[in-house]
Design a protein around this motif. Sequence first.
Motif, short mmCIF file in Angstrom:
data_model
loop_
_atom_site.label_atom_id
_atom_site.label_comp_id
_atom_site.label_asym_id
_atom_site.label_seq_id
_atom_site.Cartn_x
_atom_site.Cartn_y
_atom_site.Cartn_z
N TYR A 50 0.81 -1.22 0.00
CA TYR A 50 0.00 0.00 0.00
C TYR A 50 0.84 1.27 0.00
CZ TYR A 50 -3.99 -2.97 1.42
OH TYR A 50 -4.97 -3.93 1.50
N VAL A 86 2.90 0.38 8.40
CA VAL A 86 2.33 0.90 9.65
C VAL A 86 3.00 0.27 10.87
CG1 VAL A 86 0.15 1.68 8.65
CG2 VAL A 86 0.38 -0.69 9.40
N GLY A 110 -0.75 4.25 12.34
CA GLY A 110 -1.41 3.19 13.12
C GLY A 110 -2.27 2.31 12.24
N SER A 112 -6.71 0.96 12.20
CA SER A 112 -7.98 0.89 12.94
C SER A 112 -8.20 -0.49 13.54
CB SER A 112 -9.16 1.27 12.02
OG SER A 112 -9.31 0.32 10.99
N LEU A 113 -7.65 -1.52 12.92
CA LEU A 113 -7.79 -2.87 13.49
C LEU A 113 -6.94 -3.00 14.75
CD1 LEU A 113 -7.77 -5.05 10.27
CD2 LEU A 113 -9.58 -4.98 11.99
N ASN A 139 -2.36 -7.55 12.41
CA ASN A 139 -2.70 -6.14 12.56
C ASN A 139 -3.10 -5.84 14.00
OD1 ASN A 139 -2.90 -6.93 9.79
ND2 ASN A 139 -4.05 -5.08 9.33
N GLU A 197 -10.81 0.38 8.52
CA GLU A 197 -11.58 1.56 8.09
C GLU A 197 -11.50 1.78 6.58
OE1 GLU A 197 -8.58 4.01 10.40
OE2 GLU A 197 -9.21 5.49 8.93
N VAL A 198 -10.56 1.14 5.91
CA VAL A 198 -10.43 1.25 4.45
C VAL A 198 -11.37 0.27 3.76
CG1 VAL A 198 -8.83 0.95 2.51
CG2 VAL A 198 -8.02 1.97 4.67
N HIS A 199 -11.32 -0.98 4.16
CA HIS A 199 -12.09 -2.03 3.47
C HIS A 199 -13.55 -2.06 3.86
CE1 HIS A 199 -7.89 -3.33 2.88
NE2 HIS A 199 -8.35 -3.68 1.70
N GLU A 224 -10.46 -8.33 4.14
CA GLU A 224 -10.91 -7.41 5.19
C GLU A 224 -12.20 -6.70 4.78
OE1 GLU A 224 -7.63 -4.74 5.87
OE2 GLU A 224 -6.35 -6.33 6.65
N CYS A 282 -5.75 4.56 2.69
CA CYS A 282 -5.50 4.33 4.11
C CYS A 282 -4.71 5.52 4.65
CB CYS A 282 -4.70 3.04 4.34
SG CYS A 282 -4.22 2.87 6.08
N HIS A 284 -3.32 5.94 7.37
CA HIS A 284 -2.14 5.55 8.17
C HIS A 284 -0.97 5.20 7.25
CE1 HIS A 284 -5.12 5.44 11.30
NE2 HIS A 284 -5.82 4.59 10.58
FE1 SF4 Z 1 -5.06 -0.98 9.03
FE2 SF4 Z 1 -6.81 -1.09 7.04
FE3 SF4 Z 1 -4.87 0.72 6.94
FE4 SF4 Z 1 -4.29 -1.90 6.63
S1 SF4 Z 1 -5.52 -0.63 5.28
S2 SF4 Z 1 -3.19 -0.41 7.93
S3 SF4 Z 1 -5.81 -2.82 7.99
S4 SF4 Z 1 -6.53 0.65 8.48
#
Ligand code: SF4
Length: 324
Positions: A50, A86, A110, A112-113, A139, A197-199, A224, A282, A284
Amino acid sequence: MLNPPFPAAALYERVRRVIPPIEWPVFEDDIAAILALKRERNAVVLAHNYQTPEIFHCVADIVGDSLALARKAMEVEADVIVLAGVHFMAETAKLLNPSKTVLIPDEDAGCSLADSITAEDVRLLRQRYPGVPVVTYVNTSAAVKAESDICCTSGNARAVVESLGVDRVMMLPDEYLANNIAAETEVEIITWKGHCEVHERFTPAEVRQLREDHPGVVVLAHPECPPEVVAEADFSGSTAVMSDYVGQQKPPQVVLLTECSMSDNVAVNHPGVEFIRPCNLCPHMKRITLANIRRALEENRHEVTIDPAIAAPARRSVERMLAI
Ligand code: SF4
Ligand code: 13P
């Protein structure tokens, strides 16, 4: 030490399909500095799928999904690991290769999981479900891993659950990943209410609309995503599995229901495949930039440390997963 000439043209060639020429000069100075700093400090950059293309294709030494990054972190011989990803990924690298200096360019990268569950939550769940093994998604914080029996990633979750040889497991904290795996296995899975929070933002209606707008498009969904979304997709798998699918099947049109940079990074290698968006960012992952990777190497920041009392049991959970 004399630095070799900066191969700007060769590097731009790698990303020209996804970075317009007008944007490229913005990146050149930081890329040249990072390449020189890696040599000076005997450092490697590990980047998750990512990360943006200028990081992924121009400064990373090792790229992959969470599982591949964990495996490869363990084998790094360089003195310094910069984790372009992350915080939980940097912690996992430190757990698996504790003698190395592990740097995360932004401490607030960070997840969200990871934020959805604490070590105390896991201890309470063990009281509620005595004897039921705890499978924890990578995660999570090292403190949560330390309370678990074994870790998993989206690439091996079913194999991990079935390796335990029991009828019932707790799979924490991603409710959707757990329900997606529950649909594939006989093992009963107790879930937690954590979400990416992305998926979680993808919807079945969005997939149906995509198919109407792009007849024949192949839809790949990360596990996810909510189960109703995975049910509408043609195929589901970790980021590495999605990337392999595109490489092997070469669908004329594909949509990756996942983070936005993933399509850019895969598109670079497959000019014959048209990538249809939507995607979700994402916030993060996007905290990591060329500028803060450079600063991480210049100033040795932010060094990841883990309390030894937590590190030992957390490492055991990750190593148990890697042994499968
Ligand atoms: Fe966490 Fe989702 Fe971002 Fe991956 S994509 S780091 S699972 S918030
Ligand atoms: P994978 O790369 O293991 O599929 O994980 C996706 C993810 O969301 C990591 O944060």
